[in-house]
Scaffold this motif. Structure first.
Motif, PDB file in Angstrom:
ATOM      1  N   VAL A  12      12.167 106.775  61.830  1.00 43.66           N
ATOM      2  CA  VAL A  12      12.467 107.076  63.072  1.00 43.66           C
ATOM      3  C   VAL A  12      13.275 108.882  63.208  1.00 43.66           C
ATOM      4  CG1 VAL A  12      14.492 107.657  64.823  1.00 43.66           C
ATOM      5  CG2 VAL A  12      13.810 105.187  64.015  1.00 43.66           C
ATOM      6  N   GLY A  13      12.464 109.641  63.062  1.00 47.69           N
ATOM      7  CA  GLY A  13      13.289 110.944  63.506  1.00 47.69           C
ATOM      8  C   GLY A  13      13.882 111.815  64.431  1.00 47.69           C
ATOM      9  N   LEU A  14      15.448 112.304  63.241  1.00 47.72           N
ATOM     10  CA  LEU A  14      16.562 112.231  64.079  1.00 47.72           C
ATOM     11  C   LEU A  14      16.323 113.844  64.147  1.00 47.72           C
ATOM     12  CD1 LEU A  14      18.803 111.282  61.571  1.00 47.72           C
ATOM     13  CD2 LEU A  14      17.924 109.082  64.138  1.00 47.72           C
ATOM     14  N   PHE A  15      16.760 114.150  65.324  1.00 47.70           N
ATOM     15  CA  PHE A  15      16.255 116.360  65.897  1.00 47.70           C
ATOM     16  C   PHE A  15      17.837 115.850  66.659  1.00 47.70           C
ATOM     17  CE2 PHE A  15      14.202 119.148  68.806  1.00 47.70           C
ATOM     18  CZ  PHE A  15      14.395 120.046  67.503  1.00 47.70           C
ATOM     19  N   GLY A  16      19.150 116.449  65.466  1.00 41.71           N
ATOM     20  CA  GLY A  16      19.274 116.621  65.785  1.00 41.71           C
ATOM     21  C   GLY A  16      20.204 118.336  66.258  1.00 41.71           C
ATOM     22  N   GLY A  17      21.392 118.590  67.339  1.00 41.24           N
ATOM     23  CA  GLY A  17      21.386 119.955  67.690  1.00 41.24           C
ATOM     24  C   GLY A  17      22.408 120.005  68.821  1.00 41.24           C
ATOM     25  N   SER A  18      22.973 121.100  69.044  1.00 40.07           N
ATOM     26  CA  SER A  18      24.020 121.029  70.821  1.00 40.07           C
ATOM     27  C   SER A  18      23.238 121.248  71.726  1.00 40.07           C
ATOM     28  CB  SER A  18      24.636 122.720  70.687  1.00 40.07           C
ATOM     29  OG  SER A  18      23.475 123.203  70.481  1.00 40.07           O
ATOM     30  N   PHE A  36       4.550 114.232  61.126  1.00 43.29           N
ATOM     31  CA  PHE A  36       5.518 113.059  60.139  1.00 43.29           C
ATOM     32  C   PHE A  36       5.005 111.290  60.095  1.00 43.29           C
ATOM     33  CE2 PHE A  36       8.402 117.705  60.588  1.00 43.29           C
ATOM     34  CZ  PHE A  36       7.807 117.169  59.263  1.00 43.29           C
ATOM     35  N   GLY A  37       4.383 111.704  61.280  1.00 41.36           N
ATOM     36  CA  GLY A  37       4.344 110.119  61.394  1.00 41.36           C
ATOM     37  C   GLY A  37       5.143 109.029  61.895  1.00 41.36           C
ATOM     38  N   LEU A  38       5.661 109.748  62.741  1.00 39.85           N
ATOM     39  CA  LEU A  38       7.506 108.990  63.002  1.00 39.85           C
ATOM     40  C   LEU A  38       6.611 107.783  64.117  1.00 39.85           C
ATOM     41  CD1 LEU A  38       9.042 111.774  63.583  1.00 39.85           C
ATOM     42  CD2 LEU A  38       8.868 110.847  61.544  1.00 39.85           C
ATOM     43  N   TYR A  93      22.187 100.940  61.225  1.00 37.86           N
ATOM     44  CA  TYR A  93      20.547 100.582  60.408  1.00 37.86           C
ATOM     45  C   TYR A  93      19.773 100.055  59.169  1.00 37.86           C
ATOM     46  CZ  TYR A  93      20.491 102.374  65.349  1.00 37.86           C
ATOM     47  OH  TYR A  93      21.134 102.858  66.807  1.00 37.86           O
ATOM     48  N   PRO A  94      20.566  99.529  58.626  1.00 35.58           N
ATOM     49  CA  PRO A  94      19.779  98.748  57.881  1.00 35.58           C
ATOM     50  C   PRO A  94      17.602  98.357  57.677  1.00 35.58           C
ATOM     51  CG  PRO A  94      20.782  97.144  58.010  1.00 35.58           C
ATOM     52  CD  PRO A  94      20.966  97.991  59.405  1.00 35.58           C
ATOM     53  N   GLY A  95      17.101  99.403  56.926  1.00 38.85           N
ATOM     54  CA  GLY A  95      15.375  98.815  56.715  1.00 38.85           C
ATOM     55  C   GLY A  95      15.517  99.418  57.599  1.00 38.85           C
ATOM     56  N   VAL A  96      15.427 100.719  58.233  1.00 35.56           N
ATOM     57  CA  VAL A  96      15.013 101.990  59.375  1.00 35.56           C
ATOM     58  C   VAL A  96      14.584 103.335  58.351  1.00 35.56           C
ATOM     59  CG1 VAL A  96      15.592 103.049  61.185  1.00 35.56           C
ATOM     60  CG2 VAL A  96      15.852 101.414  61.249  1.00 35.56           C
ATOM     61  N   LYS A  97      14.006 103.548  58.054  1.00 31.66           N
ATOM     62  CA  LYS A  97      13.280 105.211  57.514  1.00 31.66           C
ATOM     63  C   LYS A  97      13.721 106.026  58.591  1.00 31.66           C
ATOM     64  CE  LYS A  97      11.464 105.173  54.141  1.00 31.66           C
ATOM     65  NZ  LYS A  97      12.117 105.406  52.707  1.00 31.66           N
ATOM     66  N   PHE A  98      14.561 107.200  57.810  1.00 28.79           N
ATOM     67  CA  PHE A  98      15.288 108.088  59.038  1.00 28.79           C
ATOM     68  C   PHE A  98      14.508 109.337  58.139  1.00 28.79           C
ATOM     69  CE2 PHE A  98      18.608 105.371  59.779  1.00 28.79           C
ATOM     70  CZ  PHE A  98      18.400 105.171  61.755  1.00 28.79           C
ATOM     71  N   VAL A  99      14.397 110.358  59.341  1.00 28.98           N
ATOM     72  CA  VAL A  99      13.833 111.676  58.641  1.00 28.98           C
ATOM     73  C   VAL A  99      14.308 112.177  59.191  1.00 28.98           C
ATOM     74  CG1 VAL A  99      11.486 113.071  58.431  1.00 28.98           C
ATOM     75  CG2 VAL A  99      11.214 111.099  58.617  1.00 28.98           C
ATOM     76  N   TRP A 100      14.999 112.951  58.908  1.00 29.45           N
ATOM     77  CA  TRP A 100      15.976 114.502  59.778  1.00 29.45           C
ATOM     78  C   TRP A 100      15.239 116.164  59.625  1.00 29.45           C
ATOM     79  CZ3 TRP A 100      20.717 114.591  61.946  1.00 29.45           C
ATOM     80  CH2 TRP A 100      20.831 116.247  62.429  1.00 29.45           C
ATOM     81  N   LEU A 101      14.960 116.129  60.975  1.00 22.97           N
ATOM     82  CA  LEU A 101      13.758 116.920  62.027  1.00 22.97           C
ATOM     83  C   LEU A 101      15.168 118.635  61.886  1.00 22.97           C
ATOM     84  CD1 LEU A 101      11.667 114.727  64.405  1.00 22.97           C
ATOM     85  CD2 LEU A 101      11.724 115.511  62.143  1.00 22.97           C
TER      86      LEU A 101
END
Length: 205
Positions: A14-20, A39-41, A103-111
């Protein structure tokens, strides 16, 4: 309308795209779709922040920004969420810690954009972020050189994933980060606010 905690199953990336997202615009949509491919998300979550602690002026009301984000970002694998409100966190490092517990077992990618990498060392516990999750960096016009010469890029240079292997980033153990150049739409939330035309950034063309 507020959101529930997003769904993800163990094994997903799961890609995480944070911002205002003040306001969200077609550039955010473009970067999201490019990141999913690069990134193959499996999924991307837009984390609409209550406020950026590095900014002196507050954004538009959270409800307004969430509704606008859902209006423009329509994709079955992208979810708009106010996770930081739901978890009670503000700083990225604390939000990531909460998500990893939930979310144990979930792979996160910070974008992030390359402009954020250039000042990443100003973020709270930025090294802990790099050591906890993979980081995907997408270049924006004029930001490539400053990002590659940034403190974070230098400190973590040996953990950089080659661009040709970028699709493996989400499966890589942290620390791992990848910098990719992608075609960009030259629009920014700051420019939209400066023009005083907030709505123009959120309406699909």
């Amino acid at each position: 309308m507020r959101s529930a905690i997003p769904y993800a199953r163990p094994g997903q990336v799961v890609g995480l795209f944070g911002g205002s997202f003040d306001p969200p615009h077609r550039g955010h949509v473009h970067v999201t779709l490019e990141a999913m491919k690069a990134f193959g998300l499996d999924r991307v979550w837009w984390l609409v922040s209550p406020g950026n602690p590095l900014k002196t002026h507050g954004p538009a009301p959270l409800e307004q920004r969430i509704n606008a984000a859902r209006l423009i970002m329509k994709h079955p694998r992208v979810e708009v969420s106010d996770v930081e409100t739901l978890t009670g966190t503000r700083a990225t490092v604390d939000t990531l810690a909460s998500l990893r517990r939930l979310y144990p077992g979930v792979k996160f990618v910070w974008l992030m954009g390359a402009d954020n990498l250039a000042q990443f060392h100003d973020w709270k516990n930025w090294r802990l972020i790099m050591d906890s999750v993979a980081v995907g960096v997408l270049a924006r016009p004029g930001d490539r050189i400053s990002a590659r010469m940034s403190r974070a890029a230098r400190v973590y240079s040996k953990y950089r994933v080659d661009g040709q292997a970028r699709h493996l980033l989400g499966r890589s153990a942290a620390p791992a980060w990848c910098f990719v150049n992608v075609p960009m739409i030259d629009v920014s939330s700051t420019e939209i606010r400066t023009c005083g035309d907030w709505a123009s950034g959120v309406l699909p063309e």
